[in-house]
Every structure is written in structure tokens, then in C-alpha cells.
Design a protein around this motif. Structure first.
Motif, PDB file in Angstrom:
ATOM      1  N   UNK A 151     -37.281  27.061  20.171  1.00  0.00           N
ATOM      2  CA  UNK A 151     -36.487  27.700  19.120  1.00  0.00           C
ATOM      3  C   UNK A 151     -35.081  27.971  19.645  1.00  0.00           C
ATOM      4  N   UNK A 152     -34.091  27.610  18.840  1.00  0.00           N
ATOM      5  CA  UNK A 152     -32.687  27.710  19.244  1.00  0.00           C
ATOM      6  C   UNK A 152     -31.885  28.358  18.127  1.00  0.00           C
ATOM      7  N   UNK A 153     -31.022  29.281  18.503  1.00  0.00           N
ATOM      8  CA  UNK A 153     -30.110  29.928  17.561  1.00  0.00           C
ATOM      9  C   UNK A 153     -28.689  29.693  18.054  1.00  0.00           C
ATOM     10  N   UNK A 154     -27.831  29.137  17.192  1.00  0.00           N
ATOM     11  CA  UNK A 154     -26.426  28.983  17.567  1.00  0.00           C
ATOM     12  C   UNK A 154     -25.599  30.043  16.852  1.00  0.00           C
ATOM     13  N   UNK A 155     -24.781  30.764  17.615  1.00  0.00           N
ATOM     14  CA  UNK A 155     -23.882  31.773  17.065  1.00  0.00           C
ATOM     15  C   UNK A 155     -22.487  31.181  16.893  1.00  0.00           C
ATOM     16  N   UNK A 156     -21.808  31.588  15.822  1.00  0.00           N
ATOM     17  CA  UNK A 156     -20.460  31.078  15.585  1.00  0.00           C
ATOM     18  C   UNK A 156     -20.434  29.569  15.550  1.00  0.00           C
ATOM     19  N   UNK A 157     -21.367  28.975  14.810  1.00  0.00           N
ATOM     20  CA  UNK A 157     -21.604  27.535  14.892  1.00  0.00           C
ATOM     21  C   UNK A 157     -20.431  26.694  14.391  1.00  0.00           C
ATOM     22  N   UNK A 158     -19.659  27.191  13.438  1.00  0.00           N
ATOM     23  CA  UNK A 158     -18.531  26.414  12.922  1.00  0.00           C
ATOM     24  C   UNK A 158     -18.979  25.135  12.254  1.00  0.00           C
TER      25      UNK A 158
END
Length: 251
Positions: free
Chosen positions: A97-104
Motif C-alpha cells: 500500500x502506497x500513499x503519495x502526498x502532494x502528488x500534483x
């Protein structure tokens, strides 16, 4: 400002203003000029297997509208043997499981999804259309899964995201007023086993050095940091000004 379909013509409005005053026609011309500023363009990122991620960008707008160099460096780092550490045919991100912050534009999260991860790319409401467009453009390459969600740093309600295996963030250290909300989000979303991978470009102009110093000073109150040596970055996509850190909660 929430954007509609990029590149959409405003010519249909001419029918509405036909026969109106010169002032109205000047207003129409100004509207068309503004629309041209939103023209989009695509950046290609070739993967090691020869396939190509295509990343739609906007010609103008906020910092989330383009693919920054740190995002490319981090995306390509995820493909390296140093990161993967897995046998041929598998990858460390597979089924993680992966979460990207500020993905743009979603460049980093999309790369992770093509490597088998189950990814949630997050950013503000006004960037959701761009994220969803890029997911659609690259869905044929995804071997895990990917979805886009709204997440504003520092706000309550982040418990709707269970602690992921990885949190990815590229060039998120910009504004002094965003530092504490970002740190709160990292504390709220990370679990004891979460590995946060932060990639950022070190900038020397203006207040940037002070903002970076303050950020890492605050970060180390709750997290341990490990810098990844430059020689372990992708052989081609690397720069002495761009750094990759592993960040983990203190025990």
C-alpha cells in the motif's frame, strides 16, 4: 481555480456576443488569451522495461501543474535494484500500500502503480482532474491499482487513510506556512512500519534554506532520517542538488 478540459475552445461564445459592443469583443479576446495560458502538454518518462509513462501538465497554474525534477528522480529511484532488492520478476512495491502526498501530476504514484503497488495519489481539490486524467492515460501500464483522493495537509479526517507501507513525497517543502500541516499529516498517517520516502531539490535562493532547515529540525523531533547516497539513485536520473531520504517514526 478548478479547471475543466484543457485546451477547450471558447469560440462558441462568439455566437453569444455577435453584434455587441467593442468592449464585449475585447472581453472575449481576453478570455481566449487566458484560455491559451492553460494549454497542456505531455511529458514522457521511459521506464526500464521500455514502456513510457505519459504525464499531462498544464502550461500555467500552481506548483502542482507540472512534473518537477525531484518527482522524476524519485520515480526512477523506485525502479532501481537498490530500492527493489527483489529477485528478478518481482518488486518490493508489489502488493504494497502506497500513499503519495502532494502528488500534483501523479508521476511518482503512477510509477509505483506500474510496479505492482496499490496506490492512492492525493492533492488538493483543484488538482483532482489532472490526477484522474493521468491515471486514465496510463491505466494500460498499471499492474497494481491507483486512485486519486483529496487530502489537505493538517486537516482532521485523515484517519480515513489507514497507515500505508510507504508514503511518497517529492518536492513538498515549499512554503513555510505548510511545514507544520505537512508534519501533522505525516504523524497522523504513518504507522510504526511505514517507510516515508522524501525526495527534494535543495534550493539556495531566498528563504528556501531557512525553510528546509526548519522543516528537518521539526521532523527529527518525531522521526529518524536516513539519506540515500547519490550513487544508489538511478544511474541517469540523478543530481547532486536532489536528495532522497528514508523517514521513519521514532520507536
Amino acid at each position: 481555480m478548478r479547471r475543466g478540459q484543457p485546451g477547450r475552445s471558447l469560440g462558441w461564445l462568439r455566437v453569444l456576443i455577435a453584434g455587441l459592443s467593442p468592449a464585449a469583443e475585447r472581453a472575449m479576446a481576453a478570455a481566449e488569451e487566458a484560455q491559451e495560458g492553460l494549454c497542456s502538454f505531455v511529458r514522457s518518462l521511459e521506464k526500464r522495461d521500455g514502456t513510457v509513462l505519459r504525464l499531462q501538465q498544464y502550461g500555467s497554474g500552481g506548483v502542482g501543474c507540472v512534473v518537477w525534477d525531484a518527482a522524476i528522480v524519485l520515480a526512477k529511484y523506485l525502479e532501481t535494484q537498490h530500492f527493489s532488492g527483489a529477485a528478478a520478476g518481482t518488486h518490493a512495491l508489489r502488493q504494497r500500500s502506497v500513499l503519495e502526498l502532494g502528488a500534483g501530476t501523479g508521476a511518482v504514484g503512477l510509477m509505483a502503480a506500474t510496479l505492482g503497488a496499490h496506490v492512492t495519489v492525493t492533492d488538493l481539490e483543484e488538482l483532482q482532474d489532472l490526477l484522474k486524467l493521468n491515471i486514465k492515460m496510463n491505466e494500460h501500464l498499471i499492474t497494481g491499482s491507483v486512485q486519486a483522493k483529496v487530502l489537505k495537509w493538517g486537516e482532521e479526517g485523515e484517519d480515513s487513510f489507514p497507515p500505508p507501507d510507504y508514503i511518497l513525497m517529492a518536492d513538498c517543502i515549499y512554503y513555510e506556512e505548510s511545514l507544520e500541516p505537512l508534519l501533522k499529516t505525516l504523524k497522523d498517517l504513518s504507522g510504526p512500519k511505514t517507510c516515508i520516502i522524501c525526495c527534494y531539490e535543495q534550493r539556495t535562493m531566498g528563504k528556501n534554506p531557512e525553510i528546509e532547515r526548519k522543516y528537518f529540525e521539526l521532523l527529527q523531533l518525531d522521526f529518524d532520517l536516513e539519506k540515500i547516497p547519490l550513487e544508489k539513485h538511478d544511474e541517469e536520473y540523478r543530481s547532486e542538488d536532489i536528495h532522497i531520504l528514508y523517514i521513519r517514526r521514532k520507536k
